[in-house]
Design a protein around this motif. Structure first.
Motif, PDB file in Angstrom:
ATOM      1  N   ASN A 467       0.812  -1.254   0.062  1.00  0.00           N
ATOM      2  CA  ASN A 467       0.104  -0.061   0.177  1.00  0.00           C
ATOM      3  C   ASN A 467       0.821   1.119  -0.029  1.00  0.00           C
ATOM      4  O   ASN A 467       2.143   1.259   0.379  1.00  0.00           O
ATOM      5  N   ASN A 468       0.280   2.451  -0.460  1.00  0.00           N
ATOM      6  CA  ASN A 468       1.167   3.534  -0.618  1.00  0.00           C
ATOM      7  C   ASN A 468       1.405   4.170   0.853  1.00  0.00           C
ATOM      8  O   ASN A 468       0.624   3.786   1.702  1.00  0.00           O
ATOM      9  N   TRP A 469       2.005   4.900   1.148  1.00  0.00           N
ATOM     10  CA  TRP A 469       2.616   5.288   2.420  1.00  0.00           C
ATOM     11  C   TRP A 469       3.359   6.702   2.356  1.00  0.00           C
ATOM     12  O   TRP A 469       3.712   7.278   1.418  1.00  0.00           O
ATOM     13  N   ILE A 470       3.311   7.355   3.635  1.00  0.00           N
ATOM     14  CA  ILE A 470       3.992   8.537   3.827  1.00  0.00           C
ATOM     15  C   ILE A 470       4.865   8.503   5.246  1.00  0.00           C
ATOM     16  O   ILE A 470       4.090   8.081   6.185  1.00  0.00           O
ATOM     17  N   LYS A 471       5.966   8.894   5.241  1.00  0.00           N
ATOM     18  CA  LYS A 471       6.820   8.690   6.411  1.00  0.00           C
ATOM     19  C   LYS A 471       7.449  10.099   6.945  1.00  0.00           C
ATOM     20  O   LYS A 471       7.959  10.847   5.977  1.00  0.00           O
ATOM     21  N   LEU A 472       6.894  10.683   7.953  1.00  0.00           N
ATOM     22  CA  LEU A 472       7.375  12.017   8.585  1.00  0.00           C
ATOM     23  C   LEU A 472       8.361  11.849   9.570  1.00  0.00           C
ATOM     24  O   LEU A 472       8.093  11.151  10.763  1.00  0.00           O
ATOM     25  N   LYS A 473       9.169  12.746   9.539  1.00  0.00           N
ATOM     26  CA  LYS A 473      10.189  13.028  10.685  1.00  0.00           C
ATOM     27  C   LYS A 473      10.181  14.392  11.060  1.00  0.00           C
ATOM     28  O   LYS A 473      10.444  15.251  10.245  1.00  0.00           O
ATOM     29  N   LEU A 474      10.234  14.588  12.263  1.00  0.00           N
ATOM     30  CA  LEU A 474      10.092  15.879  12.778  1.00  0.00           C
ATOM     31  C   LEU A 474      11.342  16.749  13.260  1.00  0.00           C
ATOM     32  O   LEU A 474      12.061  15.912  13.774  1.00  0.00           O
ATOM     33  N   THR A 541       0.571  20.522   1.736  1.00  0.00           N
ATOM     34  CA  THR A 541      -0.620  20.176   0.927  1.00  0.00           C
ATOM     35  C   THR A 541       0.124  19.456  -0.561  1.00  0.00           C
ATOM     36  O   THR A 541       0.934  19.673  -0.782  1.00  0.00           O
ATOM     37  N   GLY A 542      -0.983  18.897  -1.032  1.00  0.00           N
ATOM     38  CA  GLY A 542      -0.490  18.116  -2.494  1.00  0.00           C
ATOM     39  C   GLY A 542       0.663  17.181  -2.381  1.00  0.00           C
ATOM     40  O   GLY A 542       1.590  17.596  -3.347  1.00  0.00           O
ATOM     41  N   VAL A 543       0.917  16.327  -1.322  1.00  0.00           N
ATOM     42  CA  VAL A 543       2.267  15.611  -1.106  1.00  0.00           C
ATOM     43  C   VAL A 543       2.050  14.277  -1.783  1.00  0.00           C
ATOM     44  O   VAL A 543       1.058  13.582  -1.695  1.00  0.00           O
ATOM     45  N   ALA A 544       3.073  14.033  -2.570  1.00  0.00           N
ATOM     46  CA  ALA A 544       3.231  12.554  -3.210  1.00  0.00           C
ATOM     47  C   ALA A 544       3.545  11.518  -2.237  1.00  0.00           C
ATOM     48  O   ALA A 544       4.162  11.830  -1.323  1.00  0.00           O
ATOM     49  N   PRO A 545       3.090  10.367  -2.250  1.00  0.00           N
ATOM     50  CA  PRO A 545       3.030   9.342  -1.312  1.00  0.00           C
ATOM     51  C   PRO A 545       4.520   8.510  -1.756  1.00  0.00           C
ATOM     52  O   PRO A 545       5.335   8.997  -2.374  1.00  0.00           O
ATOM     53  N   ASN A 546       4.912   7.582  -0.805  1.00  0.00           N
ATOM     54  CA  ASN A 546       5.789   6.823  -0.879  1.00  0.00           C
ATOM     55  C   ASN A 546       7.274   7.428  -0.687  1.00  0.00           C
ATOM     56  O   ASN A 546       8.155   7.325  -1.431  1.00  0.00           O
TER      57      ASN A 546
END
Length: 553
Positions: A467-474, A541-546
């Motif tokens: 599945n598609n995903w998005i990973k975020l590091k702060l 906004t409008g962020v591409a996944p993976n």
């Protein structure tokens, strides 16, 4: 009409169990990711040392935790495995120190414990990782049977023991611990859970069969208060436990989880107590807390009994925007799944179908995570009894136990799929600490599990990223550097999801300080909102996944 309550409850139980079986069957056709035990092939040969030599001392039953930590800032998650040690005069020939394994980035790990200056004999229990000094690298705290340790990252691959210099002193039986910014001043404070008053000299004789010594339960010992250390911002800490009103010598705490119960921007503390009432310390925003576990409905089980609570985590598993709680309990006690109703919690374990499968297992590590990246938080639990001869007196309960992996089916229902994600994960172990992290940077969560007096296990997630995903590091600036306490909300075609960056949770362990959201088949993420502990809010906004995105405050 007068109803026989006992018969009614039996009927409800049978009805729910039939529904549970139907749910299992209806989900059987779904293809799931597979977890593969890659411990040996990656070079990890850690074996936990409880020090056991036949006297059956209480601490030997507890095991130790584990952590994901990118200590060298190369964007590959390294592993830290906490260890016990021998009792004086009783050598076991086993390892006496913790182990730090560096991730080489090519599927292998290298033991760098000695090189990092961490080959120090400790009877360790828990670990919490964070950049407490905001200098850009990961430090960590180890709770111990006595005299915890704070290790500061020197930025050159080594650590220094700065416990004395920092002013932190916790001589108690330390267990789980967590970093958080309770006063929102940008400096991470530290909460340390303590268990019971135990020494070799005060060890008590307990027995299962009336003749032979067995491991005692915590009822045999007095409790200990947990500690809260305030970060002064100059490298030193102050013990503010009494001032903050979290001091309670009756507590016997094994788990701690920080979450914002009332959504007021100030982090609250949930403390899981073993045979004592669980505690919910609500942050008053003025440096003090008020305990409201009973009012919130999480102090006792629904039958009014304090459970053998151990591991703990908080997560928004139903998309409500509020974080509910999962608690690992003793055998013959169901796992608790406390659904957040707004001002209080209701235990949905029986109706969610996690109650019955967890009745005979003894759960230490547990947490919410989205292992198949379908956008819904699942639950993992590490199980294993504390008495190695338990099967002799309870024929249906075993010492080594298989983990649970409860897949979120939506609408508050879960299915245990541990036997359907590969044979490795369903093998019985004496599970204790558990954490999740992305060891191969492929966007799905891998698992690290410790066992009592046995080997650690690293399970690679194969197929979670279908599945598609998005990973975020702060990267906090006004807030703490790791963004611990930040609430992330994403909106995509698959719906809205929220996660909180947090330290601690599970049992004595630390997961990766990043967030991964599964967005199913969505080709674009509509928006990402990061609400920082400082009060600042950032939007994308409008962020591409993976992909991995680093969000700077």
């Amino acid at each position: 009409m007068k109803v026989n309550i006992k018969i009614y409850r039996i009927f409800v139980y049978i009805f729910n169990f039939i529904l549970f079986l139907a749910f299992q069957s209806s989900d059987a056709s779904n293809h799931l990711p597979q977890f593969v035990d890659i411990t040996k092939e990656t070079g990890i040969d850690f074996v936990h040392n409880s020090g056991a030599f036949g006297e059956k001392y209480l601490p030997e039953t507890m095991g130790s935790g584990c952590a994901f930590i990118d200590y060298d800032n190369d964007n590959w998650q390294d592993l830290l495995l906490v260890n016990g040690k021998d009792w004086e005069g009783h050598p076991t020939g086993k390892l006496q120190t913790m182990s730090l394994y560096r991730n080489t980035g090519n599927g292998a790990f290298v033991d760098v414990t000695k090189k990092a200056g961490l080959d120090v004999p400790l009877y360790g229990m828990g670990v919490a990782v964070a950049d407490y000094d905001n200098d850009g690298d990961a430090d960590f705290y180890i709770s111990c049977l006595e005299d915890d340790r704070l290790f500061q990252n020197q930025g050159d691959g080594t650590f220094s023991d700065v416990t004395v210099k920092s002013g932190i002193r916790n001589p108690g039986f330390g267990t789980s611990c967590a970093w958080f910014d309770y006063d929102r001043d940008g400096n991470l404070d530290l909460y340390v859970a303590n268990y019971v008053e135990w020494t070799i000299e005060t060890d008590i004789f307990c027995t299962l069969d009336g003749t032979n010594k067995s491991y005692c339960t915590p009822e045999s010992y007095k409790g200990q208060s947990s500690r809260l250390f305030k970060n002064r911002g100059d490298g030193t800490f102050a013990d503010v436990s009494r001032i903050a009103r979290i001091e309670d010598p009756e507590s016997k705490s094994l788990g701690v989880c920080i979450f914002d119960f009332d959504d007021d921007g100030f982090p609250d503390i949930f403390e899981a107590n073993d045979t004592q009432p669980n505690k919910l310390y609500r942050n008053n925003g003025d440096g003090t807390f008020i305990e409201m576990g009973m009012i919130a409905g999480i102090a006792y089980s629904e039958s009014g009994v304090a459970t053998g609570a151990m591991g703990i985590d908080a997560g928004d598993y139903d998309g409500s925007g509020r974080e509910s709680l999962v608690i690992g309990n003793f055998s013959n006690e169901m796992i608790n799944l406390y659904h957040h109703e707004g001002d209080f919690f209701i235990d949905d374990a029986p109706v969610s179908y996690i109650g019955s499968p967890s009745l005979l297992t003894l759960t230490f590590g547990c947490f919410f995570f989205d292992f198949d990246l379908d956008g819904k938080l699942d639950i993992f639990t590490a199980n294993g009894h504390v008495e190695n001869e338990i099967n002799a007196v309870q024929s249906e309960v075993t010492y080594a136990q298989s983990p649970h992996l409860f897949r979120n089916q939506g609408k508050g229902k879960f299915t245990d799929v541990a036997t359907r994600v590969g044979t490795d994960l369903s093998n019985p172990i004496v599970g204790r600490g558990a954490a999740y992290g992305d060891i191969d940077n492929d966007g799905d969560w891998d698992l690290l599990v410790t066992t009592s007096n046995g080997p650690a296990h690293l399970y690679r997630n194969d197929g979670g990223n279908n599945n598609n995903w998005i990973k975020l590091k702060l990267n906090g600036t006004k807030s703490n550097r790791d963004g611990i306490g930040a609430k992330i909300t994403i909106r995509a075609a698959s719906g809205k999801q929220t996660r909180t960056i947090k330290s601690g949770c599970s049992y004595c362990s630390q997961s990766e300080l990043s967030a991964i959201f599964g967005v199913a088949d969505g080709s674009r993420i509509e928006s990402i909102e990061v609400a920082w502990p400082s009060g600042a809010v950032d939007n994308l906004t409008g962020v591409a996944p993976n992909q991995l995105i680093v969000v700077e405050e």
